[in-house]
Design a protein around this motif. Structure first.
Motif, mmCIF file in Angstrom:
data_model
loop_
_atom_site.group_PDB
_atom_site.id
_atom_site.type_symbol
_atom_site.label_atom_id
_atom_site.label_comp_id
_atom_site.label_asym_id
_atom_site.label_seq_id
_atom_site.Cartn_x
_atom_site.Cartn_y
_atom_site.Cartn_z
ATOM 1 N N GLY B 60 30.693 20.785 34.187
ATOM 2 C CA GLY B 60 31.572 20.261 33.148
ATOM 3 C C GLY B 60 30.862 20.180 31.810
ATOM 4 N N ILE B 180 39.619 22.789 31.857
ATOM 5 C CA ILE B 180 38.761 21.596 31.879
ATOM 6 C C ILE B 180 38.293 21.270 30.469
ATOM 7 N N SER B 183 41.063 19.643 28.654
ATOM 8 C CA SER B 183 41.235 18.270 29.123
ATOM 9 C C SER B 183 40.203 17.354 28.479
ATOM 10 N N HIS B 184 38.968 17.806 28.425
ATOM 11 C CA HIS B 184 37.917 17.001 27.804
ATOM 12 C C HIS B 184 38.189 16.816 26.312
ATOM 13 N N ARG B 187 40.736 14.112 25.791
ATOM 14 C CA ARG B 187 40.161 12.769 25.990
ATOM 15 C C ARG B 187 39.305 12.363 24.812
ATOM 16 N N ARG B 188 38.533 13.355 24.315
ATOM 17 C CA ARG B 188 37.670 13.048 23.162
ATOM 18 C C ARG B 188 38.528 12.655 21.969
ATOM 19 N N GLU B 191 39.261 9.145 22.154
ATOM 20 C CA GLU B 191 38.143 8.196 22.086
ATOM 21 C C GLU B 191 37.626 8.021 20.683
ATOM 22 N N LEU B 266 45.599 17.813 35.280
ATOM 23 C CA LEU B 266 45.855 17.939 33.846
ATOM 24 C C LEU B 266 47.300 17.588 33.530
ATOM 25 N N ASN B 269 47.795 13.950 33.692
ATOM 26 C CA ASN B 269 47.205 13.266 32.533
ATOM 27 C C ASN B 269 48.008 13.492 31.261
#
Lengths: 266, 456
Positions: B60, B180, B183-184, B187-188, B191, B266, B269
């Motif tokens: 990842g 992936i 998806s990251h 999320r970032r 955040e 995914l 989410n």
């Protein structure tokens, strides 16, 4: 199922993290079996309820959610909840790693913990321009024994240059930090990192055991607990507004620092 | 606009092409056209990028140690040293900038970053690809952005139709890595502040993105169905005959299953991410300067109680259990015994003695009186003691050895004499019984203050 639940619970209480496919280390004893048991959704649900009643949260991540998880892997973690005190966990063992002698007062060890904890987080957050809420960047967050030791020395030198404060409580902290013996600082830094590693908040690298990276557990707990904890720790009138910028939807990756503006990192 | 990214990803590789660095020398960049004729540095650089790319798929995009790459490369090129790999890493992580024209009229330029890899700040050997580096590897593999992934998913089915199974596997792996990565990124975006372009794109086009996911998932499930039949397995075995490729239907099934799982997660989410992204009223702590926070802790130190609370919440902690002490357990045991029996339990330290006589005591019990009376008459030789049978005790003890022991411990006889000693008489003895035999000096027990018996 109760037997399996007991086995899983016992492992998680001791180790706090279960990885179905550990990336940077070998399986711990029994970990593979526990990871297989956790694939049972019924057991997972029962476990989540069970630990919730004890002030903890069961969090689960896959490789799709965050980096640093092996392909097709899953990570299960037992996290402390912000609003309750988990009855199972205490600081005695960590205290033992940090203190210079068994008779050292807890208050003195507490001062050392607080300052080393702040300096460690300088490496994990400030130096890489990372907010405490940026969990995914935990793979970039690292420190080393040497780095933390040098930063601690610089910090104490800065404390010395500021001179002894008039406030009695501050003067006592000044005295504790500036009256350490030779080699004592090195022992405390190593003890602090060892305590962090045993608590699974950081992990050492396989090839470089003196380098420590933040774990996903450490990043999650910092995100969950920081605002509620540190906000009570400092005086809200002047320190909090300097330290935390509770702004809404900032335009860029910038936060306030204690000087009142600009990027947080030096 | 893609030219900018193309140039950004190439500049460092061009440096490798033009490098005249000599193996074993200090890791400084030496540029000279046309560069080495054996393209050594370019080969190493590309190899390192491929290694980090494969590691990114497995981890990842985590930082990984490059030691395995170094060791594998040194096997084929033993003349290379660690400094040579350091040279490659320094060059590929060189974060120089270049200016790219956006609007010639208004002379607006954009700045591009060129580092292809980045190092974990406190480590010497942990590296990973930067976004530019990932793009460089993807460009080399001619893959496209995730928004066109449904076309790539169709490529998997086409490759299966054409029996190009290695290609089908490659498309599946690349698609999964892209999912992936997306998806990251989402999320970032939640955040940290910034990523405005991504967030606004997501809000604007989320229905299209969900449709893309749906199409990719359909193609993936079709592919999975196809490779899960017995017929396919047989045909693939036929295909593999005569080909030097280690590829089985199991590899394809595993890859498609992993891709399907990734797509399921995914899409699960997506809904939660959408509502979080759409909610623009978000509180953020921002970046804290912890070095200045540590000084704040000096100027206005929190109370010890508060420090302990912080420690218990955020600091290192371990499980701690209470347990009964041995005193508690003894007390519990006494209470239980008293409840079950009529009389109280009695323990050894409370004064009851049950002494079991040892072997020597048993011998003295039997023959001690005789021995004492004989000693009153004068010295008692071992030969006399043996002839009188004073070694007989019971079947459990070695009486011969015990009798000799009496001579070494005469005070056990409880005689009125204070000066007891053992002397040696002239002739040696040799005595046999059914249990054993005794040979040696004939010793005698003498009471020196029995003057009457000694005739003194």
């Amino acid at each position: 199922m109760y037997r399996d639940l007991g086995q899983v619970y016992s492992f998680l209480v001791e180790h706090r993290i279960v990885e179905s496919r550990p990336l940077n280390r070998r399986y711990r004893s029994g970990e593979k079996e526990v990871a297989q048991l956790l694939s049972d959704s019924e057991l997972l649900e029962a476990l989540a309820e069970f630990v919730a009643a004890q002030g903890m949260d069961l969090q689960i991540f896959t490789d799709t959610d965050v980096p640093g998880i092996a392909r097709d892997g899953m990570v299960f973690m037992l996290c402390r909840k912000p609003e309750v005190e988990p009855p199972l966990f205490g600081v005695s063992q960590a205290l033992g790693h940090l203190r210079e002698s068994p008779t050292e007062p807890k208050d003195v060890t507490g001062v050392w913990f607080l300052h080393l904890w702040a300096l460690c987080n300088y490496f994990l957050y400030t130096s890489v321009g990372r907010g405490v809420e940026e969990i995914l960047r935990y793979t970039e967050a690292s420190t080393s024994v040497q780095g933390l030791l040098e930063t601690a020395r610089d910090h104490i030198e800065q404390v010395r240059q500021e001179g002894c404060p008039k406030d009695p409580a501050a003067a006592e902290v000044y005295r504790i930090l500036t009256s350490h013996k030779r080699q004592e600082l090195s022992r405390r830094v190593k003890g602090f990192l060892r305590a962090m590693e045993e608590s699974r908040l950081v992990e050492s690298l396989k090839d470089e055991p003196d380098v420590f990276r933040q774990t996903l557990l450490g990043a999650i707990e910092m995100n969950n607990l920081f605002k509620r904890t540190v906000a009570h720790l400092v005086s809200p009138e002047d320190i909090l507004k300097q330290v935390g910028n509770f702004a809404k939807d900032q335009s860029g990756p910038k936060g306030a620092d204690l000087s009142g503006g600009g990027n947080g990192a030096d | 606009m893609r030219w900018k990214y193309y140039i950004a990803s190439c500049l460092r590789l061009v440096d490798l092409v033009q490098s005249r660095h000599e193996p074993g020398t200090a890791p400084n960049f030496v540029k000279a056209e046309p560069g080495r004729s054996d393209a050594l540095w370019l080969d190493l650089g590309i190899g390192l990028l491929d290694f980090l790319r494969e590691s990114a798929i497995e981890t990842g995009n985590d930082f990984v140690s490059i030691s395995p790459f170094m060791e594998a490369t040194k096997k084929s090129q033993p003349n290379l040293v660690d400094e040579d790999f350091q040279y490659i890493c320094n060059l590929l992580s060189n974060s120089s900038v270049f200016h790219f024209p956006v609007s010639l009229e208004n002379r607006i330029v954009q700045v591009g970053e060129t580092a292809l890899i980045e190092r974990l700040s406190t480590s010497r050997k942990q590296y990973r690809l930067t976004p530019v580096g990932r793009l460089a590897v993807e460009l080399a593999g001619t893959t496209s952005e995730w928004a066109y992934s449904d076309e790539d998913a169709q490529k998997i089915l086409k490759a299966l139709d054409l029996e190009d199974y290695p290609k089908a596997l490659q498309f599946s792996e690349e698609l999964r890595a892209r999912m992936i990565s997306f998806s990251h990124d989402l999320r970032r975006a939640l955040e940290q502040p910034g990523y405005e372009e991504l967030k606004s794109d997501f809000v604007k086009f989320h229905e299209a993105y969900e449709k893309i996911l749906e199409n990719v998932q359909k193609a993936c499930l079709l592919a999975l169905d196809r490779v899960s039949t017995a017929t396919f397995e047989e045909s693939m075995e036929q295909w593999a005959l005569g080909r030097d490729i280690d590829l089985e239907s199991y590899h394809l099934r595993r890859s498609f299953q992993a891709l399907n799982r990734c797509l399921e997660l995914l899409s699960r989410n997506f809904a939660s991410l959408l509502s979080a992204v759409a909610n623009r009223q978000r509180e953020s702590v921002g970046i804290i300067d912890f070095s200045k926070l540590s000084l704040a802790f000096l100027r206005k130190p929190p109370s010890p109680k508060m420090v302990l609370e912080l420690w218990e919440k955020l600091g290192p902690c371990q499980p701690e259990f209470t347990y009964a002490t041995s005193a508690d357990l003894q007390g519990c045991l006494k209470i239980q015994l008293e409840e079950k029996t009529n009389k109280g339990a009695v323990f050894h330290e409370e004064g009851i003695e049950t002494v079991v006589p040892d072997a020597l005591e048993r011998l003295l019990e039997r023959h001690g009186r005789e021995m004492s009376e004989e000693l009153l008459n004068g010295p008692v030789s071992l030969k006399t003691a043996l002839e009188k049978g004073w070694f007989e005790v019971d079947s459990e003890v070695d009486g011969l050895a015990l009798l000799v022991g009496v001579y070494t411990l005469p005070e056990r006889l409880k005689l009125p004499f204070k000066k007891l000693c053992v002397g040696r008489l002239g002739e040696p003895i040799a005595f046999e019984t059914n249990e054993g035999h005794l040979t040696g000096d004939n010793i005698a027990l003498i009471a020196l203050d029995n003057k009457e018996a000694l005739g003194v």
